[in-house]
Design a protein around this motif. Structure first.
Motif, short mmCIF file in Angstrom:
data_model
loop_
_atom_site.label_atom_id
_atom_site.label_comp_id
_atom_site.label_asym_id
_atom_site.label_seq_id
_atom_site.Cartn_x
_atom_site.Cartn_y
_atom_site.Cartn_z
N ASP A 128 -11.24 -2.95 0.77
CA ASP A 128 -10.86 -1.33 1.08
C ASP A 128 -11.95 -0.71 1.61
OD1 ASP A 128 -9.20 0.82 0.46
OD2 ASP A 128 -9.45 0.82 -1.73
N GLY B 62 -2.18 -2.13 4.91
CA GLY B 62 -2.77 -0.94 4.51
C GLY B 62 -2.06 0.37 5.58
N ASP C 84 -6.13 -1.28 -8.42
CA ASP C 84 -6.20 0.18 -7.69
C ASP C 84 -6.63 1.14 -8.69
OD1 ASP C 84 -6.37 1.96 -5.54
OD2 ASP C 84 -4.16 1.68 -4.99
N ARG D 235 0.30 5.54 0.50
CA ARG D 235 -0.59 6.56 0.94
C ARG D 235 0.12 7.94 1.10
NH1 ARG D 235 -3.87 3.90 -0.81
NH2 ARG D 235 -5.97 3.05 0.26
N ASP E 268 0.79 -1.09 -0.20
CA ASP E 268 -0.07 0.04 0.08
C ASP E 268 0.80 1.34 0.20
OD1 ASP E 268 -2.36 1.48 -0.01
OD2 ASP E 268 -2.69 1.32 2.28
N ASP F 255 -3.02 4.97 6.41
CA ASP F 255 -3.63 6.17 6.30
C ASP F 255 -3.07 7.08 7.07
OD1 ASP F 255 -5.05 7.93 4.65
OD2 ASP F 255 -6.94 7.33 5.51
N ALA G 297 -6.98 -2.80 4.84
CA ALA G 297 -7.04 -1.43 4.51
C ALA G 297 -7.64 -0.49 5.71
CB ALA G 297 -8.03 -1.15 3.30
N ALA H 69 -10.77 -2.20 -4.82
CA ALA H 69 -10.38 -0.76 -4.27
C ALA H 69 -11.52 0.36 -4.63
CB ALA H 69 -9.15 -0.40 -5.39
#
Length: 321
Positions: free
Chosen positions: A168, A78, A249, A40, A38, A80, A119, A208
């Motif tokens: 996701d 995942g 994705d 971000r 992943d 974020d 995710a 995704a």
């Protein structure tokens, strides 16, 4: 400091009356047994996570990179940012870790005997959600410090006799949760994740989610499946896409060029009514897992072998002044 960049020759792909040029840099490459799952970005910070607790980070928009220390050897799947102040990563065995951006003082919120989490996503005021295998869904209301697990009755929600994997998740600007997964599933959580409904099911899995510049939501998945919602996830329609490749994705660069990442190639189109085309040259991974657009408009690709590439798209006809 870890920094490896190999520039490849620009590639060209005609699209309508635009002759787009694509160039690639390899930022990182590991062994055949490594992987990055992943990527971000939040502001000037970019984070990539992967196998054996691997975390790569750039604090300056991708100019330089470093390896962050993670207190685990588990695969991280995942990541974020929480309002550009901290980072939350999730992965194998239900691992959930949180740290202030740029620091390595990770704290764990891992649940005992936790499911694999694929995710995680955060919206405003620290509201977020994480999703994973066998219907795992966790909600946080304090920026990832603590988590709760809503009870989802899949038989009632979607007439499913087994709990579907959720791959996701996204938090809408209005604070709703959207998650996608097996059986073409789109799950929606309203009222701060206290009321749940299934908005879509099918036969092909969705892997995704992406919110476009126009505010529409897109999902991509198995055997070339592309779906679109024009009303914040309430209803979905299948979009034509001529491939049987699994789509991993989706994103949009700063110039409005739509991008879909397949397992082995990138698809692109310059406008919403244009045809999708496959970019096959310049591809360096045996398999891709993630795509992300940075603050400067660069596109980042991650995959098998812990490959991290930066792809830049330009139009030679456009002259800067």
């Amino acid at each position: 400091m870890l920094l490896l960049m190999v520039m490849q020759a620009p590639l060209r792909g005609a699209l309508g009356d635009r002759n787009l040029a694509f160039s690639f840099e390899t930022i990182h490459a590991g062994t055949l047994h490594d992987a990055l799952y992943d990527i971000r970005s939040a502001g000037s910070r970019i984070l990539a996570v992967g196998e054996h607790g691997l975390i790569l980070e750039s604090a300056d928009g991708g100019v330089t990179w470093r390896t962050r220390k993670a207190p685990t050897e588990l695969a991280l799947l995942g990541a974020d940012a929480v309002e550009e102040q901290s980072t939350v990563v999730v992965g194998q065995q239900g691992v959930i870790m949180r740290a202030a951006d740029g620091q390595d003082n990770w704290t764990s919120a891992t649940l005992e005997a936790g499911p694999r989490l694929f995710a995680v996503a955060f919206g405003r005021s620290g509201f977020g959600a994480a999703v994973g295998e066998f219907g795992a869904l966790l909600v946080s209301r304090d920026g990832g410090l603590t988590w709760e697990r809503p009870v989802l009755e899949w038989q009632r929600l979607a007439a499913l006799v087994q709990e579907p994997h959720l791959y996701d998740v996204s938090i809408t600007p209005g604070g709703e949760v959207l998650a996608v997964g097996e059986f073409g599933l789109v799950l929606r959580g309203q009222e701060g994740g206290t009321r749940w409904s299934v908005q879509r099911t099918g036969t092909r899995s969705l892997f995704a989610l992406h919110r476009s510049h126009s505010g529409d939501y897109w999902g991509v998945g198995q055997e070339g499946l592309v779906v679109r919602s024009r009303n914040a996830g309430e209803s979905w329609e299948v979009q034509p896409f001529d491939t049987a490749e699994t789509l991993i994705d989706i994103g949009t660069d700063a110039n409005g060029i739509d991008l879909i990442l397949g397992e082995h190639r990138v698809y692109y189109r310059a406008d919403t009514h244009g045809a999708w085309r496959a970019l096959q040259d310049g591809i360096a991974s045996r398999r891709y897992y993630a795509l992300e657009v940075g603050k400067d408009g660069s596109v980042y690709l991650a995959g098998a072998g812990a490959i991290l590439q930066r792809m830049q798209i330009s139009d030679p006809k456009v002259v800067s002044r």
